[in-house]
Design a protein around this motif. Structure first.
Motif, short mmCIF file in Angstrom:
data_model
loop_
_atom_site.label_atom_id
_atom_site.label_comp_id
_atom_site.label_asym_id
_atom_site.label_seq_id
_atom_site.Cartn_x
_atom_site.Cartn_y
_atom_site.Cartn_z
N HIS A 82 7.78 -7.53 6.82
CA HIS A 82 7.16 -6.19 6.80
C HIS A 82 8.19 -5.12 6.42
N LEU A 83 7.73 -4.16 5.63
CA LEU A 83 8.53 -2.96 5.36
C LEU A 83 7.59 -1.77 5.49
N ALA A 84 7.99 -0.76 6.25
CA ALA A 84 7.17 0.45 6.35
C ALA A 84 8.09 1.65 6.16
N MET B 218 8.37 6.10 5.37
CA MET B 218 7.73 7.41 5.21
C MET B 218 8.79 8.45 4.86
N VAL C 194 1.12 5.62 -0.57
CA VAL C 194 0.39 6.89 -0.65
C VAL C 194 1.38 8.02 -0.92
N ALA D 104 4.43 7.59 1.68
CA ALA D 104 4.50 6.53 2.69
C ALA D 104 4.08 5.22 2.07
N SER D 105 4.61 4.14 2.61
CA SER D 105 4.21 2.83 2.08
C SER D 105 4.36 1.76 3.14
N TYR D 106 3.57 0.74 2.98
CA TYR D 106 3.68 -0.43 3.83
C TYR D 106 3.61 -1.66 2.93
N VAL E 44 4.20 14.21 1.59
CA VAL E 44 4.37 12.92 2.25
C VAL E 44 4.34 11.80 1.23
N CYS F 14 11.46 1.26 8.18
CA CYS F 14 11.38 0.16 9.14
C CYS F 14 11.42 -1.17 8.40
N THR F 15 12.20 -2.07 8.91
CA THR F 15 12.34 -3.40 8.31
C THR F 15 12.17 -4.43 9.42
N SER F 16 11.37 -5.45 9.18
CA SER F 16 11.18 -6.46 10.22
C SER F 16 12.34 -7.45 10.20
N LEU G 146 0.86 -1.18 0.00
CA LEU G 146 0.00 0.00 0.00
C LEU G 146 0.90 1.23 0.00
#
Lengths: 701, 161
Positions: free
Chosen positions: A606-608, A610, A573, A585-587, A583, A629-631, A571
């Protein structure tokens, strides 16, 4: 220009927003003809037209046409508009992929020094670094031991993956200085139906600035933590007849730091501290010229990096290093023959040389100096035609040929001289392709592509791509995409053969690996600006070329042993907010598993991300904040922890006249994190960079 | 892991496209000041700027309504609603729109929003380059329509052909 241009540059993003005026010159244009004289007199009747420069500099970011129209033309030309990648035209919605574009403003605002910095901000992409090269992963897929051969990297439409490793160079070893980049277009998904081999996970197209954008002489200097220094001199010129020239040279040096690796913490290995081995040096040259239907470009980079990790079984804390040099020359001819027919032809030459100096333990128990290297040289041509004369159709048909004249690899012990590997290879590749974009009734568009490739090592490959695009409303688009891609094994995987500890054995029987993908993309354009994109995907890889250990002799070897399945959702934006705030941002969620249903190494679930840009002090300055952010990721035998890092860049083009200054803090909260290492390393993970500070000034003459 | 903040999806606080399009509209106003049209036997009472309603530049062009160009008030006209040739002094083409094959009797100054590529066959093409708006001039196209540009306009153009 080139094929890549005709395809990818269909992806225009429209003119953009944000405004921020600059120090503008007063309108002292001499009226030289009656019309100029008339309007010079007119201008005097307009109070705002006579604004002193200081007042004009405060043109409000929300100034409307009425206000701006009172300014003379010269002033309008100095008004800055920040090109926001969120301002796409409809053509991006029509593209058969979830295309993302990064602009020169993004590169400046977030202080990206390498292509890998920029790519790390994109939805679903992540970057690993082993203190030598940078590696990019997509959709949960980053194979240890692979040198970015599963991405195709184009610079102004020129393929740059070399003929030995197939490497897309994205770190400090990359070909082009980031200051010269006008924009980066990332096209996720299989691209073999257009480009042939390597375009397995995506195509990265770097478009460089024109001379008209640089307009004169420009210098840049920068200093940063751990002895980082950069300098660049660039000259850009543009003639009104369309002739355009860019010349640039830049230099980079970084002393680096002493790094501690617990796996080597013994008294005879300097207690695990690699001393003075993190240095990094690079020089770059770039030239580009265009006139009429012809364009020419050339680039060269020479990079030397200390290797502090003791990789490939090298003696730890010994003076190990790698040197990579790469260059290309390209000429392109493009002409619009008739209103419905455009032709383009391109010829290119490229070379890449790698040379690694290392100290390795020898059978006798003594350490010996060894040299490992390759020489890659290739040239080729591409020609294609774009036909738009048929109603409701756009057809691109083309053919290309490439000769990989040198795919040579060598390895020898320096003293006493002993050759371990002296492998000389060459190969030929040729391909033909056709794409048709058909506008169907009821707001449907079908984009169909098919390409046949033949190469002298792995024979034939046929790859289709189909995208059905449905425009639900003027601002909502749904895309159903199916495609396949392949990657021919590179010379390193096929022929590299060095016996002994840390060595590797050849496998000339390797077959190409294949990927097939299914993807649904839903896209909504906001009324004002920006868009939101949801993508659901499933990738299946077969005959995956993986580096493994031969149980018979303990040597590393590449084999078609694996398959992998990836499924996930993404996702993203992009939006502009009040006052020039932007802005992106993505997840991303992805699950990448091998044939035994085990999660792949170096594959975060997961990757998030911004990227936030906030103008400060009435647009006198900007603060770019980046959070990634990386899980957690598997290293094969263990797991790395998840992490978030933040990078901050404060910049201003008002502080000093004619200059752009910025101050960046990378990994601002000094987060300790590590990337999975791979089979060539004793370490399971490689710790990443601590907090660094970087100050930069670009001055235009 | 963080999920996308809810406010990213909210329609509040959004900036429109005004700034970008406002600058282009101001350029077009300047083009009007520095262009000479062929003498017309019966010039319209208003200076008609034809554009496509709903396209990005429309609102910004309308903000200039009433400004005087050579004694006539700037009037933004919807191309679709009033397509009669000869009624437009300037015709603004949105990005990607093909230029009409010929200006014929119209003598309209064709200005195209060329986006980033800057490709069009209009007499003047606006192009966004390195955070600035520039323009390219095709004097042959202009001459074909009987239009003359001032030396200042020609001097400031990025490309002149």
């Amino acid at each position: 220009m080139t094929r890549a241009h005709s395809r990818l540059l269909a992806v225009h993003f429209a003119a953009a927003v944000i405004f921020v005026s600059l120090s503008v010159q007063t309108d002292a244009a001499a009226a030289v003809d009656p019309l100029d004289a008339r309007n010079a007199r007119n201008a005097r009747h307009v109070p705002a037209g006579d604004l002193p420069a200081s007042e004009a500099a405060d043109i409000a970011p929300d100034a409307d046409a009425d206000t701006l129209a009172t300014l003379p033309l010269e002033k309008l030309m100095s008004v800055q508009v920040v090109t926001s990648a969120s301002k796409f035209t409809q053509s991006v919605s029509d593209a058969p992929s979830a295309v993302v574009v990064l602009s020169a403003a993004d590169i400046r605002d977030f202080g990206w020094r390498t292509l890998s910095d920029a790519l790390a901000s994109l939805p679903g992409l992540y970057v690993s670094y082993d203190r030598n090269y940078a590696y990019v992963g997509a959709r949960g897929f980053l194979r240890p031991g692979d040198y970015d051969s599963r991405f195709l990297l184009l610079i102004d439409g020129v393929r740059t993956n070399d003929s030995v490793y197939g490497q897309a160079v994205i770190g400090t070893e990359a070909l082009v200085d980031m200051d010269l980049v006008e924009r980066i277009e990332y096209v996720p998904g299989p691209g073999s139906a257009v480009y042939g081999s390597n375009a397995l996970f995506g195509v990265i197209n770097v478009i460089t600035k024109k001379g008209s954008a640089i307009d004169g002489a420009q210098t840049a200097v920068a200093v940063g933590s751990f002895g980082e220094k950069r300098a660049r001199a660039t000259y850009g010129w543009h003639g009104q007849n369309g002739a355009d020239l860019v010349l640039s040279a830049s230099s980079y040096v970084r002393n680096g730091q002493d790094l501690y690796f617990p796996d080597f913490d013994t008294p005879d290995q300097n207690h695990g501290i690699a001393h003075n081995l993190d240095y990094d040096r690079a020089q770059r040259l770039f030239a580009k010229a265009a006139y009429g239907d012809f364009s020419f470009s050339a680039a060269y980079v020479n990079r030397t990096k200390g290797v502090p990790t003791g990789s490939f079984g090298a003696v730890f804390n010994a003076p190990n290093s790698t040197n990579d040099s790469q260059g290309f020359i390209n000429g392109t001819f493009s002409r619009q023959l008739t209103a419905g027919l455009a032709v383009s032809a391109q010829a290119y030459w490229g070379r890449a040389d790698y040379r690694g100096l290392g100290t390795y333990p020898y059978d006798t128990g003594t350490a010996v100096a060894s040299v490992d290297g390759d020489h890659a040289l290739w040239y080729g041509a591409d020609t294609h035609a774009t036909i738009t004369s048929l109603p409701r159709q756009k057809i691109v048909v083309g053919a290309d040929f490439r000769r990989d004249a040198h795919r040579d690899q060598y390895n020898y012990i320096v003293e006493p001289y002993s050759s371990q590997l002296n492998d000389k290879r060459s190969s030929n590749q040729t391909g033909a392709y056709i794409e048709d974009e058909i506008r169907l009734p009821a707001n449907f568009t079908l984009s169909a592509g098919l390409r046949y490739d033949w190469d002298s090592v792995t024979a034939g490959n046929l790859n289709p791509r189909l995208a059905l695009i449905y425009k639900i409303t003027a601002r909502d688009t749904a895309k159903l995409i199916y495609g396949t891609a392949y990657r021919a094994p590179n010379a390193y995987e096929l022929y590299y053969n060095v016996p002994g500890e840390g060595g590797q054995e050849a496998n000339p029987k390797l077959k190409p690996e294949h990927i097939s993908t299914r993807e649904i993309v839903l896209e909504h354009l906001f009324e004002s600006s920006g868009r939101v994109t949801l993508s659901l995907f499933q990738y299946a890889v077969r005959d995956l070329i993986s580096q493994t250990v031969d149980p018979d002799n303990g040597l590393l070897v590449f084999q078609n042993i694996d398959r992998a399945d990836v499924k996930g959702a993404e996702l993203a934006v992009e939006r502009d907010f009040f006052g020039g705030v932007r802005v992106r941002a993505s997840y991303s969620w992805q699950l990448a598993r091998d044939g035994q249903s085990a999660v792949l190494a170096n594959s975060p679930r997961h990757l998030a991300k911004m990227n936030l840009l906030v103008p400060l002090f009435h647009h006198a300055a900007r603060l770019g904040t980046e959070v990634q952010c990386t899980s957690s990721r598997s290293t094969g035998a263990s797991t790395t922890g998840g992490f978030c890092i933040a990078n901050l860049t404060l910049g201003s083009s008002r502080l000093i006249s004619h200059a752009e200054v910025s101050l960046s803090v990378y990994n601002a909260f000094n987060k300790r994190y590590a990337d999975p290492a791979g089979p060539a390393f004793v370490q399971q993970t490689i710790e990443q960079q601590s907090r660094t500070v970087y100050a930069k000034m670009v001055y235009g003459f | 892991m963080a999920v996308l903040p809810w406010w990213l999806l909210m329609p509040l606080w959004c900036v429109g496209q005004v700034q970008d399009v406002a600058l282009k509209a101001a350029y077009i106003y300047n083009f009007a000041l520095f262009t000479t049209w062929p003498a017309s036997a019966a010039p319209a009472a208003s200076f008609n700027v034809c554009a496509t309603r709903g396209k990005p530049l429309w609102n910004s062009l309308q903000k200039l309504d009433g400004k005087i160009i050579d004694g006539r008030p700037w009037t933004t006209v919807d191309s679709a609603a009033s397509p009669r040739p000869g009624k437009c002094d300037i015709t603004v083409l949105p990005e990607g729109a093909p230029a009409p094959p010929s200006c014929g009797q119209a003598s309209a100054l064709l200005v195209s929003d060329g986006g980033l590529s800057g490709r069009s066959s209009a007499a003047i093409t606006l192009v966004t380059e390195d955070e600035h708006v520039r323009f390219d001039i095709d004097t042959q196209e202009a001459a074909h329509c009987g239009l003359k540009f001032s030396s200042k306009l020609l001097r400031l153009a990025r490309n002149v052909q």
